[in-house]
Design a protein around this motif. Sequence first.
Motif, PDB file in Angstrom:
ATOM      1  N   GLN A  89     -14.482  -0.085  21.782  1.00  0.00           N
ATOM      2  CA  GLN A  89     -15.828  -0.587  21.515  1.00  0.00           C
ATOM      3  C   GLN A  89     -15.846  -1.381  20.217  1.00  0.00           C
ATOM      4  OE1 GLN A  89     -17.663   3.483  21.857  1.00  0.00           O
ATOM      5  NE2 GLN A  89     -19.191   2.361  23.038  1.00  0.00           N
ATOM      6  N   ALA A  90     -16.658  -2.421  20.188  1.00  0.00           N
ATOM      7  CA  ALA A  90     -16.855  -3.180  18.958  1.00  0.00           C
ATOM      8  C   ALA A  90     -17.670  -2.360  17.972  1.00  0.00           C
ATOM      9  CB  ALA A  90     -17.563  -4.496  19.267  1.00  0.00           C
ATOM     10  N   GLY A  91     -17.590  -2.708  16.703  1.00  0.00           N
ATOM     11  CA  GLY A  91     -18.367  -2.018  15.685  1.00  0.00           C
ATOM     12  C   GLY A  91     -17.679  -2.058  14.339  1.00  0.00           C
ATOM     13  N   LEU A  92     -18.255  -1.337  13.400  1.00  0.00           N
ATOM     14  CA  LEU A  92     -17.686  -1.179  12.074  1.00  0.00           C
ATOM     15  C   LEU A  92     -16.996   0.177  12.011  1.00  0.00           C
ATOM     16  CD1 LEU A  92     -20.767  -2.398   9.996  1.00  0.00           C
ATOM     17  CD2 LEU A  92     -18.638  -3.647  10.350  1.00  0.00           C
ATOM     18  N   TYR A  93     -15.700   0.177  11.722  1.00  0.00           N
ATOM     19  CA  TYR A  93     -14.942   1.415  11.691  1.00  0.00           C
ATOM     20  C   TYR A  93     -14.627   1.783  10.239  1.00  0.00           C
ATOM     21  CZ  TYR A  93     -14.495   1.225  16.721  1.00  0.00           C
ATOM     22  OH  TYR A  93     -14.770   1.211  18.065  1.00  0.00           O
ATOM     23  N   ILE A  94     -14.933   3.032   9.886  1.00  0.00           N
ATOM     24  CA  ILE A  94     -14.804   3.500   8.513  1.00  0.00           C
ATOM     25  C   ILE A  94     -13.826   4.673   8.466  1.00  0.00           C
ATOM     26  CG2 ILE A  94     -16.028   4.470   6.530  1.00  0.00           C
ATOM     27  CD1 ILE A  94     -18.583   3.156   7.687  1.00  0.00           C
ATOM     28  N   VAL A  95     -12.850   4.579   7.566  1.00  0.00           N
ATOM     29  CA  VAL A  95     -11.886   5.657   7.364  1.00  0.00           C
ATOM     30  C   VAL A  95     -12.258   6.403   6.088  1.00  0.00           C
ATOM     31  CG1 VAL A  95      -9.464   6.220   6.926  1.00  0.00           C
ATOM     32  CG2 VAL A  95     -10.044   4.355   8.497  1.00  0.00           C
ATOM     33  N   ARG A  96     -12.208   7.737   6.157  1.00  0.00           N
ATOM     34  CA  ARG A  96     -12.485   8.548   4.970  1.00  0.00           C
ATOM     35  C   ARG A  96     -11.507   9.710   4.925  1.00  0.00           C
ATOM     36  NH1 ARG A  96     -18.439   9.841   3.295  1.00  0.00           N
ATOM     37  NH2 ARG A  96     -18.088   7.791   2.422  1.00  0.00           N
ATOM     38  N   ALA A  97     -11.109  10.089   3.723  1.00  0.00           N
ATOM     39  CA  ALA A  97     -10.219  11.235   3.546  1.00  0.00           C
ATOM     40  C   ALA A  97     -10.435  11.822   2.164  1.00  0.00           C
ATOM     41  CB  ALA A  97      -8.759  10.815   3.714  1.00  0.00           C
ATOM     42  N   TYR A  98     -10.167  13.124   2.038  1.00  0.00           N
ATOM     43  CA  TYR A  98     -10.246  13.817   0.760  1.00  0.00           C
ATOM     44  C   TYR A  98      -8.850  14.301   0.386  1.00  0.00           C
ATOM     45  CZ  TYR A  98     -15.303  13.831   1.300  1.00  0.00           C
ATOM     46  OH  TYR A  98     -16.607  13.436   1.440  1.00  0.00           O
ATOM     47  N   GLY A  99      -8.573  14.316  -0.903  1.00  0.00           N
ATOM     48  CA  GLY A  99      -7.277  14.774  -1.373  1.00  0.00           C
ATOM     49  C   GLY A  99      -7.401  15.568  -2.663  1.00  0.00           C
ATOM     50  N   TYR A 100      -6.442  16.462  -2.856  1.00  0.00           N
ATOM     51  CA  TYR A 100      -6.387  17.267  -4.074  1.00  0.00           C
ATOM     52  C   TYR A 100      -4.931  17.358  -4.525  1.00  0.00           C
ATOM     53  CZ  TYR A 100      -6.821  21.189  -7.318  1.00  0.00           C
ATOM     54  OH  TYR A 100      -6.777  21.989  -8.432  1.00  0.00           O
ATOM     55  N   ALA A 101      -4.678  17.015  -5.769  1.00  0.00           N
ATOM     56  CA  ALA A 101      -3.337  17.136  -6.343  1.00  0.00           C
ATOM     57  C   ALA A 101      -3.440  17.859  -7.679  1.00  0.00           C
ATOM     58  CB  ALA A 101      -2.705  15.765  -6.538  1.00  0.00           C
ATOM     59  N   ASP A 102      -2.642  18.897  -7.847  1.00  0.00           N
ATOM     60  CA  ASP A 102      -2.617  19.623  -9.121  1.00  0.00           C
ATOM     61  C   ASP A 102      -2.094  18.729 -10.237  1.00  0.00           C
ATOM     62  OD1 ASP A 102      -3.644  22.185  -8.543  1.00  0.00           O
ATOM     63  OD2 ASP A 102      -1.749  22.751  -7.588  1.00  0.00           O
ATOM     64  N   THR A 103      -2.583  18.945 -11.437  1.00  0.00           N
ATOM     65  CA  THR A 103      -2.043  18.259 -12.609  1.00  0.00           C
ATOM     66  C   THR A 103      -0.744  18.946 -13.025  1.00  0.00           C
ATOM     67  OG1 THR A 103      -3.364  19.666 -14.068  1.00  0.00           O
ATOM     68  CG2 THR A 103      -4.329  17.553 -13.401  1.00  0.00           C
ATOM     69  N   GLY A 104       0.010  18.311 -13.917  1.00  0.00           N
ATOM     70  CA  GLY A 104       1.229  18.907 -14.427  1.00  0.00           C
ATOM     71  C   GLY A 104       2.440  18.701 -13.536  1.00  0.00           C
ATOM     72  N   GLN A 105       2.337  17.832 -12.542  1.00  0.00           N
ATOM     73  CA  GLN A 105       3.464  17.533 -11.673  1.00  0.00           C
ATOM     74  C   GLN A 105       4.174  16.261 -12.146  1.00  0.00           C
ATOM     75  OE1 GLN A 105       2.679  18.267  -7.314  1.00  0.00           O
ATOM     76  NE2 GLN A 105       0.601  17.726  -7.939  1.00  0.00           N
ATOM     77  N   SER A 106       5.236  15.889 -11.451  1.00  0.00           N
ATOM     78  CA  SER A 106       5.823  14.570 -11.667  1.00  0.00           C
ATOM     79  C   SER A 106       4.749  13.525 -11.372  1.00  0.00           C
ATOM     80  CB  SER A 106       7.017  14.357 -10.727  1.00  0.00           C
ATOM     81  OG  SER A 106       8.052  15.262 -11.019  1.00  0.00           O
ATOM     82  N   HIS A 138      -6.738  13.403 -10.276  1.00  0.00           N
ATOM     83  CA  HIS A 138      -6.062  14.632  -9.915  1.00  0.00           C
ATOM     84  C   HIS A 138      -6.775  15.824 -10.553  1.00  0.00           C
ATOM     85  CE1 HIS A 138      -2.230  11.973  -9.504  1.00  0.00           C
ATOM     86  NE2 HIS A 138      -3.040  11.852  -8.480  1.00  0.00           N
ATOM     87  N   GLY A 139      -6.498  17.013 -10.031  1.00  0.00           N
ATOM     88  CA  GLY A 139      -7.096  18.228 -10.572  1.00  0.00           C
ATOM     89  C   GLY A 139      -8.423  18.586  -9.946  1.00  0.00           C
ATOM     90  N   GLN A 140      -8.885  17.814  -8.959  1.00  0.00           N
ATOM     91  CA  GLN A 140     -10.110  18.120  -8.233  1.00  0.00           C
ATOM     92  C   GLN A 140     -10.075  17.375  -6.906  1.00  0.00           C
ATOM     93  OE1 GLN A 140     -12.845  16.414 -11.165  1.00  0.00           O
ATOM     94  NE2 GLN A 140     -13.334  14.768  -9.745  1.00  0.00           N
ATOM     95  N   TRP A 141     -10.892  17.834  -5.961  1.00  0.00           N
ATOM     96  CA  TRP A 141     -11.002  17.112  -4.696  1.00  0.00           C
ATOM     97  C   TRP A 141     -11.641  15.756  -4.946  1.00  0.00           C
ATOM     98  CZ3 TRP A 141      -8.639  18.225  -0.317  1.00  0.00           C
ATOM     99  CH2 TRP A 141      -8.264  19.546  -0.040  1.00  0.00           C
ATOM    100  N   SER A 142     -11.030  14.712  -4.446  1.00  0.00           N
ATOM    101  CA  SER A 142     -11.545  13.348  -4.570  1.00  0.00           C
ATOM    102  C   SER A 142     -11.466  12.692  -3.202  1.00  0.00           C
ATOM    103  CB  SER A 142     -10.735  12.545  -5.588  1.00  0.00           C
ATOM    104  OG  SER A 142     -10.734  13.182  -6.844  1.00  0.00           O
ATOM    105  N   SER A 143     -12.218  11.606  -3.026  1.00  0.00           N
ATOM    106  CA  SER A 143     -12.277  10.995  -1.701  1.00  0.00           C
ATOM    107  C   SER A 143     -11.863   9.533  -1.709  1.00  0.00           C
ATOM    108  CB  SER A 143     -13.687  11.105  -1.121  1.00  0.00           C
ATOM    109  OG  SER A 143     -14.601  10.330  -1.880  1.00  0.00           O
ATOM    110  N   TYR A 144     -11.430   9.090  -0.547  1.00  0.00           N
ATOM    111  CA  TYR A 144     -11.175   7.677  -0.273  1.00  0.00           C
ATOM    112  C   TYR A 144     -12.054   7.274   0.897  1.00  0.00           C
ATOM    113  CZ  TYR A 144      -9.215   3.772   2.310  1.00  0.00           C
ATOM    114  OH  TYR A 144      -9.082   2.603   3.019  1.00  0.00           O
ATOM    115  N   SER A 145     -12.666   6.110   0.809  1.00  0.00           N
ATOM    116  CA  SER A 145     -13.401   5.557   1.936  1.00  0.00           C
ATOM    117  C   SER A 145     -13.106   4.078   2.032  1.00  0.00           C
ATOM    118  CB  SER A 145     -14.911   5.776   1.770  1.00  0.00           C
ATOM    119  OG  SER A 145     -15.611   5.168   2.846  1.00  0.00           O
ATOM    120  N   SER A 146     -12.866   3.610   3.250  1.00  0.00           N
ATOM    121  CA  SER A 146     -12.555   2.197   3.454  1.00  0.00           C
ATOM    122  C   SER A 146     -13.791   1.324   3.399  1.00  0.00           C
ATOM    123  CB  SER A 146     -11.872   2.023   4.820  1.00  0.00           C
ATOM    124  OG  SER A 146     -12.767   2.363   5.867  1.00  0.00           O
TER     125      SER A 146
END
Length: 197
Positions: A89-106, A138-146
């Motif tokens: 179907q035609a339309g506007l497609y949006i991608v979203r994701a959440y990520g969490y990475a601990d601090t103190g890593q490489s 990093h150090g908290q949940w954060s999001s990405y949205s296209s």
Amino acid sequence: MYRATFLCCAAIALLALAFAPICASAQNLLSNGDFDTDLSDWQFPDATPNWSSFDVDGSPDSGSAYALNMEATAGTQLVVLSQCVPITQAGLYIVRAYGYADTGQSNGDLVAGFKYDLNHTDCSGPYSGLGGNYIRPHGQWSSYSSGNAILISYPLPASMSIEVYLRVDKTDAGGSFGGNFDGVSLIRDTIFIDGFE
């Protein structure tokens, strides 16, 4: 002029807030994007992640996907999760994701992105376009949205697909960098459907 520009921006912001619940209730075209009990329906191209009980909403009934990059070489990028969705179907497609990475890593980053294929329903490529970005801080949940980055209008290609992928990048040689992914979605924005059909 400045007043007119401000009023225009304010009107756009109010419209976005008014339509936000509609977007939020749209169907997620990805399977198991919340990783409630496992990592089923996802592919693991470069490395196999693990299921974790750590959830973006703190729910005891859900979880996330945890992936670790332990490659010895500097500047490595591991696509740890991917999923292909045929587009009909035609339309506007949006991608979203959440990520969490601990601090103190490489040094490293979690990445969410997409590729779209205008010639196949199975994401076999070559790809016609792509996008994505780091999930920070990093150090908290954060999001990405296209945003409205994937615009599919008529005439719709006979065969089309969108691949959503999640990646763990490590900048340093040696060491390790990892993190959790959750709340991954591919939404067809229904607000402007009348403009396409």
